[in-house]
Design a protein around this motif. Sequence first.
Motif, PDB file in Angstrom:
ATOM      1  N   ALA A 170     -94.892 -16.554  29.407  1.00 49.33           N
ATOM      2  CA  ALA A 170     -95.817 -16.146  30.468  1.00 49.33           C
ATOM      3  C   ALA A 170     -97.318 -16.568  30.273  1.00 49.33           C
ATOM      4  CB  ALA A 170     -96.006 -14.510  30.502  1.00 49.33           C
ATOM      5  N   ARG A 171     -97.809 -16.573  29.264  1.00 50.90           N
ATOM      6  CA  ARG A 171     -99.143 -16.924  28.995  1.00 50.90           C
ATOM      7  C   ARG A 171     -99.437 -18.486  29.339  1.00 50.90           C
ATOM      8  NH1 ARG A 171     -98.570 -12.381  29.036  1.00 50.90           N
ATOM      9  NH2 ARG A 171     -99.567 -10.744  27.649  1.00 50.90           N
TER      10      ARG A 171
ATOM     11  N   ASP B 202     -84.808 -15.603  33.075  1.00 47.41           N
ATOM     12  CA  ASP B 202     -85.888 -14.521  33.178  1.00 47.41           C
ATOM     13  C   ASP B 202     -86.476 -14.346  31.703  1.00 47.41           C
ATOM     14  OD1 ASP B 202     -85.459 -14.222  35.624  1.00 47.41           O
ATOM     15  OD2 ASP B 202     -84.204 -12.291  35.399  1.00 47.41           O
TER      16      ASP B 202
ATOM     17  N   VAL C 181     -98.823 -18.841  33.449  1.00 49.99           N
ATOM     18  CA  VAL C 181    -100.006 -18.534  34.238  1.00 49.99           C
ATOM     19  C   VAL C 181    -101.186 -19.574  34.204  1.00 49.99           C
ATOM     20  CG1 VAL C 181    -101.418 -17.396  32.439  1.00 49.99           C
ATOM     21  CG2 VAL C 181    -101.173 -16.428  34.936  1.00 49.99           C
TER      22      VAL C 181
ATOM     23  N   LEU D  18     -89.077 -16.986  31.176  1.00 49.94           N
ATOM     24  CA  LEU D  18     -90.349 -16.770  31.984  1.00 49.94           C
ATOM     25  C   LEU D  18     -91.336 -15.625  31.449  1.00 49.94           C
ATOM     26  CD1 LEU D  18     -88.553 -16.478  35.556  1.00 49.94           C
ATOM     27  CD2 LEU D  18     -90.108 -18.478  34.533  1.00 49.94           C
ATOM     28  N   ASP D  19     -90.636 -14.660  30.868  1.00 53.84           N
ATOM     29  CA  ASP D  19     -91.421 -13.622  30.256  1.00 53.84           C
ATOM     30  C   ASP D  19     -91.805 -14.117  28.983  1.00 53.84           C
ATOM     31  OD1 ASP D  19     -92.374 -11.330  29.800  1.00 53.84           O
ATOM     32  OD2 ASP D  19     -90.330 -10.472  29.007  1.00 53.84           O
TER      33      ASP D  19
END
Length: 246
Positions: free
Chosen positions: A12-13, A5, A16, A8-9
């Motif tokens: 994130a950029r 997690d 996406v 993933l954070d």
Amino acid sequence: MALSDEELDRYARHIVLPQIGGAGQQRLKDAKIAIVGAGGIGSGAIPALTGAGVGHLTVIDDDRVELSNLQRQPLYAANQVGERKADLAARYIGKRNPHVECRTVPDRIEADNVDAILSGHDLIIDGTDNFATRLVVSDAAVRLGIPLISAAAQQFQGQVALFRSKPCYRCFVGDAFDADDCDTCAELGVLGALTGTVGNFAALLAIRAVTGITPDAAATLHLFDGLSLKWRQIHIAADPACKACG
Ligand SMILES: [Zn+2]
């Protein structure tokens, strides 16, 4: 191992972006990249690769920080003059991203140790400042079948290219530079910001290669002129008589 997690954070950029996504980020995490030279170009590439979450970085450099390095090598601080660059680069990587495993090789790359140092990597970035080492690294990359990104900066000129065995860097420069007495940026000078541009561009090519973003751009020399501010692309042809890949 799957992305946590926290990862993933953190990424994130990237995730996406349709060209990267979770699968591309996982490929970055699984990648092993060797960086030959933690000087100006290494200082441009290492932060970008560390931030991008390349899972394994090997930093190869036997130099210690000198005062004249600080003009173009933002990995190092004024109070670190005299310390080993590979150790400092590893410390930077560890602080910036604990998901990146860093191995340091504080040795000079030579013909008799190059294969052992570079084998097992998925990609090599060469940012050293002399032709003799560049050719040793390139010949090893061809032998080991590892893609090589070769990056150089001198005065106002930068050049970066991705080689996938054939054509190779030796096809591009020829055999005349095997001797260890060629010009380096110490004699000719180099604009500090240019080495960062070139190192960052090398990292961009590396991230593209690892995640499979097309076009692959192998055998294309990217030339940047810091005076005219123009980028040019030149196709590099294979030399059928090349000692390494011919
Ligand atoms: Zn060749």
